[in-house]
Design a protein around this motif. Structure first.
Motif, PDB file in Angstrom:
ATOM      1  N   LEU A 519       0.810  -1.216   0.000  1.00  0.00           N
ATOM      2  CA  LEU A 519       0.000   0.000   0.000  1.00  0.00           C
ATOM      3  C   LEU A 519       0.840   1.261   0.000  1.00  0.00           C
ATOM      4  N   ASN A 520       2.130   1.156   0.233  1.00  0.00           N
ATOM      5  CA  ASN A 520       2.984   2.342   0.348  1.00  0.00           C
ATOM      6  C   ASN A 520       4.201   2.227  -0.558  1.00  0.00           C
ATOM      7  N   THR A 521       4.000   1.716  -1.755  1.00  0.00           N
ATOM      8  CA  THR A 521       5.127   1.487  -2.675  1.00  0.00           C
ATOM      9  C   THR A 521       5.763   2.783  -3.156  1.00  0.00           C
ATOM     10  N   GLU A 522       5.010   3.884  -3.187  1.00  0.00           N
ATOM     11  CA  GLU A 522       5.537   5.134  -3.731  1.00  0.00           C
ATOM     12  C   GLU A 522       6.011   6.087  -2.637  1.00  0.00           C
ATOM     13  N   LYS A 523       6.103   5.634  -1.412  1.00  0.00           N
ATOM     14  CA  LYS A 523       6.560   6.479  -0.320  1.00  0.00           C
ATOM     15  C   LYS A 523       8.083   6.488  -0.270  1.00  0.00           C
ATOM     16  N   ASP A 524       8.613   7.478   0.476  1.00  0.00           N
ATOM     17  CA  ASP A 524      10.064   7.619   0.587  1.00  0.00           C
ATOM     18  C   ASP A 524      10.618   6.853   1.780  1.00  0.00           C
ATOM     19  N   TYR A 525       9.973   5.790   2.167  1.00  0.00           N
ATOM     20  CA  TYR A 525      10.497   4.963   3.241  1.00  0.00           C
ATOM     21  C   TYR A 525      10.254   3.500   2.891  1.00  0.00           C
ATOM     22  N   THR A 561       8.078   9.997   7.174  1.00  0.00           N
ATOM     23  CA  THR A 561       8.086  10.502   5.792  1.00  0.00           C
ATOM     24  C   THR A 561       9.242   9.940   4.984  1.00  0.00           C
ATOM     25  N   ASN A 562      10.337   9.564   5.628  1.00  0.00           N
ATOM     26  CA  ASN A 562      11.453   8.956   4.898  1.00  0.00           C
ATOM     27  C   ASN A 562      12.241   8.074   5.854  1.00  0.00           C
ATOM     28  N   GLY A 563      13.108   7.258   5.265  1.00  0.00           N
ATOM     29  CA  GLY A 563      13.891   6.320   6.082  1.00  0.00           C
ATOM     30  C   GLY A 563      13.311   4.920   6.021  1.00  0.00           C
ATOM     31  N   TYR A 564      12.936   4.367   7.187  1.00  0.00           N
ATOM     32  CA  TYR A 564      12.426   2.996   7.193  1.00  0.00           C
ATOM     33  C   TYR A 564      11.485   2.784   8.371  1.00  0.00           C
ATOM     34  N   ILE A 565      10.693   1.728   8.244  1.00  0.00           N
ATOM     35  CA  ILE A 565       9.876   1.186   9.333  1.00  0.00           C
ATOM     36  C   ILE A 565      10.213  -0.289   9.397  1.00  0.00           C
TER      37      ILE A 565
END
Length: 1014
Positions: A519-525, A561-565
């Motif tokens: 669901l978040n393929t286009e995010k910066d993380y 908003t960026n980095g990782y989870i």
């Protein structure tokens, strides 16, 4: 009534203004005199009527002043020098006039007074304030005090800015006080403040009193600043606390650099230039901060434009002060004073308006600001220092107003809390009652259905049992959703029951991470799971663990908003510790405990395995603790957060069949699962139905069968992709959104990598139908979107529309192929037959070869199976070779064609994509050179694509014609525009043409790689 109130308020404002004006008129008309009338007059101070009992004596008054000379006691007593100016102290010498002109700020001079009738032998002391900007003080010819170095030029001068105390004992009844003052750094020079005289005890007592008052006031202001900064940090929406803290810092700094200059005790090494810079920056910012305080207290009556202009002014002046020398910006003192007065007038006008409009606390703030402004104006006019009075007013008025508002806010919060508690209780009762009311008919449906399945009304056939089982299964699912609504109220009373058993948690983590990642393929993380090796079994409720993971990961996504989870897990004694970390905003330290107290919405991810109500972090905490674990958080603002929770390890784990059953809700025991490759109907238009729920597959397939469609079902996204790789004849795909491991959105995106939207329509089904959900579906490539639950007639209507779309596209493609076939020009056929005929007599063998090639050419042009518009690259190249052989027979050895093929490329491309380019190169590139030249056909594998180019060495095209080459022109037949149009429609990008006059043309296009590339 309102008019009377308004008139009364206007009268109060006018009275305050009138009293203030009267005060200043009195001060200006009747200047202050010292006790007993003792003042230096015409350079003489008579102490006949003065006694130490009368108190400390101010030496403000008339002094003698000699410009550009340092006079000694001998010069004054013997030489009788000519007086330049009768100086009125305190006053800067810039106001003195000589020869009709004001003196400059830079220079040096001597101030003198003669003291007569002094008490001989009784010690005296002088309190010498700062003099601009260096001085030496003599009693007769004895130097008793100095600050800095008073020189006759800048090279022999250094400033000093520190008050001094000097003691001396008069040896005779009269003596001269001689002060040498020099200034070469400040815009104004001279004795700005008066010298005080008294006994040593009096002066020391005054100095101690001043020091103590300054220290107490400074400490009080700093404490107030810290206090209100903390209030602001706890309640950031109210900025008045922040502005008041800044005012306190400004007033504390002003206290430190005035009076006895406490700053030298706090910062012993501070320089003159630093003190002056701080002083002027304070002058700029004090009125601006006061204006912002008023704006925060009374926002309705303020102008944002004026405040922005004041802020910009303060920023610009601060930069000037920091970047320019003292001599420059100290000359702007009148500009700074004028700006301060203007801002102060704006504040008074704003407070007057607020008072007249009956704003709360406006009168108190108005009086405080009025007193502070009056003190500031008094200081400017009379070189006085009433800042401490203004500070005391601010310390009394502003905290009172803020405390009053906080008290009222607390009362409002208390009242609203009680009201919210009542509403919360009503809400809980409503949820509980509604849920129980819903459960009653559901239990009836389930009871009757189960009884009928068991034969209460006679024996049923297998089909009837299966349909009733579907009804029972759907009823159970609805009952589970109703039960979720009761979770919150059950947790409050500790009545939530859990299904705790040994489970493997890595599969749950893997599923949740992959679903959210899709669901978040286009995010910066990135959303990651870092689990090494097999994790031990834990004792937990599988459904509740999934709920906890979705909630924690959902919160991390919201604030990152960026980095990782990332999700990690490790064994910690008898517990399994799971960590959800992120690189997001972080949480302030003071709120780490509060986040488990306030109600937060649970994860709303579309790909979660179980539906239901939503539970936030406090519910998550309860769920973890009920399963024997604990939860805590580590966070640093700006660096991210780490949520940890533990679950107890399982003992005596039974052998179980490990399946990821938790990520998809299974049907009731009596409902048969549908295998991933089941075919429910063998006739009609083919539809691929994808859903992880067996009940949904059965129900939807039955509806489609009624519509006369042939349905193939797949129970996962991977199974659907595999089916499309094996069979391509589907007219429609019906795709569920919420599936484990691979959501419907990701499956649809992968479909679009295989076929465009017009070639394979996709209808998405989901239980969520918000605007965001619909946008996500269309962005993934869906043609239509149908929310659940839906009516069978609506599903069939949507299916018919999309199937008709597919059929229309197929017809259009067939027409396109027919159009392409029709583009074989009679002129080409005529030339080819003439060429073959010419070889029949001269070279029969060559004629036979040409006949074979011509036959092959025609076969490739017309032998299209089912009129497909795509063919293999190999067939297209064979068509080109046949065409080339025919053309070489016409032009002979002058025409050379080179095939530069990189290995064996197994790819599919639109029909007649290369041959027309070669034909164009022959007809428009080489024929103008008499058919002489080389054509190079290149096929290369490049970055996941097959790049095809046709290049000739003909005459080329001028740049102005090149940009119009791809435009449609009547009568061109299979031209470049036709190929470019088809490529753009299929792949989104068309032909790339490169050319320059005399160097030929190169036409290039790319297609996706298909099949194995060797």
């Amino acid at each position: 009534m309102n008019r009377k109130i308004d008139k009364k308020r206007i009268f109060i404002v006018l009275s305050i203004i009138l009293i203030t004006l009267s005060f200043f008129v009195y001060i200006l008309g009747f200047p202050n005199t010292d006790k007993g009338g003792l003042r230096p007059k015409d350079g003489i101070l008579d102490l006949e009527n003065w006694s130490p009992d009368n108190g400390i004596l101010s030496l403000a008054g008339g002094w003698n002043f000699y410009w550009n000379s340092f006079l000694t006691y001998q010069n004054i007593t013997k030489d009788n020098p000519g007086l330049d100016v009768k100086a009125n102290i305190p006053e800067v010498w810039n106001k003195y006039k000589m020869n009709g002109k004001n003196l400059p700020g830079f220079g040096y001079g001597t101030y003198t007074i003669k003291v007569v009738n002094a008490s001989v032998g009784k010690p005296l002391a002088l309190k010498i304030p700062i003099l601009a900007t260096a001085y030496q003080l003599y009693i007769d010819d004895n130097l008793i005090s100095s600050s800095g170095k008073a020189g006759r030029d800048k090279e022999h001068f250094s400033p000093g800015y520190k008050p001094q105390v000097a003691e001396f004992t008069p040896a005779k009844e009269s003596f001269e006080i001689i002060v040498h003052v020099a200034n070469f750094v400040y815009a104004q020079g001279g004795m700005c403040y008066p010298i005080s005289m008294g006994t040593p005890g009096q002066i020391q007592s005054m100095e101690r009193s001043t020091d103590d008052k300054d220290l107490i006031l400074f400490g009080a202001l700093i404490i107030m600043a810290f206090y209100y900064i903390n209030i602001f940090l706890l309640r950031r929406e109210d900025k008045s606390s922040l502005y008041f803290a800044l005012i306190c810092v400004i007033l504390a700094t002003t206290t430190a650099i005035s009076g006895d200059y406490l700053i030298y005790r706090l910062i012993p090494g501070i320089s003159f230039k630093e003190i002056i810079a701080v002083y002027y920056i304070i002058l700029c910012w004090f009125p601006v901060c006061a204006a912002f305080i008023i704006e925060a207290l009374f926002p309705e009556d303020n102008s944002r434009k004026v405040l922005r202009a004041a802020f910009v002014y303060a920023i610009i002046m601060s930069l000037i002060i920091l970047l320019t020398p003292v001599s420059f910006y100290s000359g702007l003192v009148y500009v700074i004073d004028a700006a301060g007065i203007l801002i102060g007038v704006y504040c008074i006008i704003t407070l007057t308006i607020s008072f007249l409009r009956e704003r709360k606390d406006a009168l108190i703030v108005f009086l405080g600001a009025y007193i502070a402004g009056t003190c500031a104006v008094y200081d400017m006019l009379f070189q006085s220092s009433t800042t401490k009075l203004a500070s005391l007013v601010m310390l009394i008025v502003q905290p009172f107003v803020l405390a009053k508002r906080f008290s009222e806010a607390y009362k409002n919060v208390s009242y609203m809390s009680q009201k919210l508690l009542k509403l919360d209780k009503l809400k809980d009762e409503f949820l509980s009652n509604t849920s129980h009311e819903l459960r009653t008919p559901l239990n009836g449906i389930l009871g009757i259905t189960d009884a009928m399945i068991k034969g209460s009304d006679g024996q049923l056939n297998q089909r009837q049992k299966q349909d009733l089982s579907l009804i029972a299964s759907s009823s159970r699912r609805l009952a589970n959703l109703v039960n979720d609504i009761l979770d919150y109220s059950k947790l409050k009373v500790g009545d939530l029951k859990l299904d705790i058993r040994p489970i493997r948690i890595e599969g749950l983590i893997y599923t949740v991470v992959n679903v959210l990642r899709q669901l978040n393929t286009e995010k910066d993380y990135e959303i990651l799971s870092d689990i090494s090796g097999e994790l031990p079994y834990v004792m937990a409720d599988e459904n509740r663990v999934i709920q906890v993971l979705y909630n924690l990961l959902g919160n991390a996504i919201k604030f990152t908003t960026n980095g990782y989870i990332k999700v990690t897990a490790r064994k910690a004694g008898k517990m399994l510790e799971i960590c959800v970390s992120d690189t997001g905003e972080g949480i302030p330290a003071g709120k780490l405990e509060d986040i488990f107290k306030s109600f937060e919405q649970v994860d709303t991810s579309l790909t979660r395995a179980h539906g239901g109500t939503g539970l936030g972090l406090p519910i998550t905490k309860h769920l973890i603790e009920l399963q024997g674990g604990s939860i805590w958080v580590e966070s640093y603002p700006g660096k991210g957060s780490k949520f940890y929770f533990t679950l107890p390890l399982a003992e005596n784990v039974p052998v179980v069949n490990e399946q990821a059953a938790s990520v998809s809700e299974l049907t009731a025991a009596s409902a048969e699962e549908i295998p991933s490759d089941a075919e429910t109907s063998a006739e009609g238009i083919r539809i691929l139905l994808v859903d992880d729920d067996a009940v949904n597959l059965k129900a939807e397939a039955a509806v489609l069968k009624l519509g006369g469609y042939s349905v193939k079902v797949a129970n996962s996204g991977k199974a659907a992709l595999g089916e499309l790789e094996k069979n391509t004849g589907y007219a429609l795909v019906i795709l569920d959104v919420m599936m484990p491991e691979m959501s419907g959105y990701e499956v649809c995106r992968k479909f679009r990598d295989i076929k465009p939207a017009f070639d394979l329509p996709v209808l998405m089904l989901t239980a969520k139908a918000s605007t965001q959900d619909i946008v996500l579906g269309f962005e993934a490539g869906a043609n239509d979107y149908l929310p659940k639950p839906f009516e069978p007639e609506e599903l069939l209507a949507r299916v018919r529309t999309l199937v008709n779309l597919k059929l229309s596209v197929d017809k259009a493609m067939a027409a396109e192929v027919a159009f392409l076939q029709a583009q074989i020009k009679p002129h080409f056929l005529f030339n080819t037959l003439n060429t073959i005929s010419s070889f029949c007599d001269s070279d029969p063998a060559r004629a036979q070869v040409l006949i074979d090639e011509f036959s092959n050419y025609l076969r490739h042009c017309f032998d299209f199976k089912s009129l497909e518009s795509f063919g293999s690259l190999e067939n297209e190249l064979n068509l080109v070779r046949s065409y080339v052989e025919i053309q070489k027979a016409r032009f002979g050895e002058q025409l050379q064609v080179v095939f530069d093929i990189e290995g064996r490329v197994n790819a599919r491309l639109p029909l007649l994509s290369i041959q027309p380019l070669v034909e164009n190169a022959v007809n428009h590139g080489l024929r103008k050179k008499g058919g002489k030249g080389i054509i190079t056909i290149s096929v290369r594998k490049f970055s996941g694509e097959v790049q095809i180019s046709v290049k000739d060495d003909g005459q080329g095209i001028e740049p102005e014609k090149l940009e119009h080459l791809l435009e449609e022109e009547s009568g061109r037949g299979i031209g470049l525009w036709n190929i470019n149009r088809r490529l753009k429609g299929i792949y989104g990008k068309g032909l790339i043409i490169e050319s320059s006059p005399g160097k030929g043309i190169k036409v290039t296009f790319s297609i996706p790689q298909g099949g194995d590339l060797n």
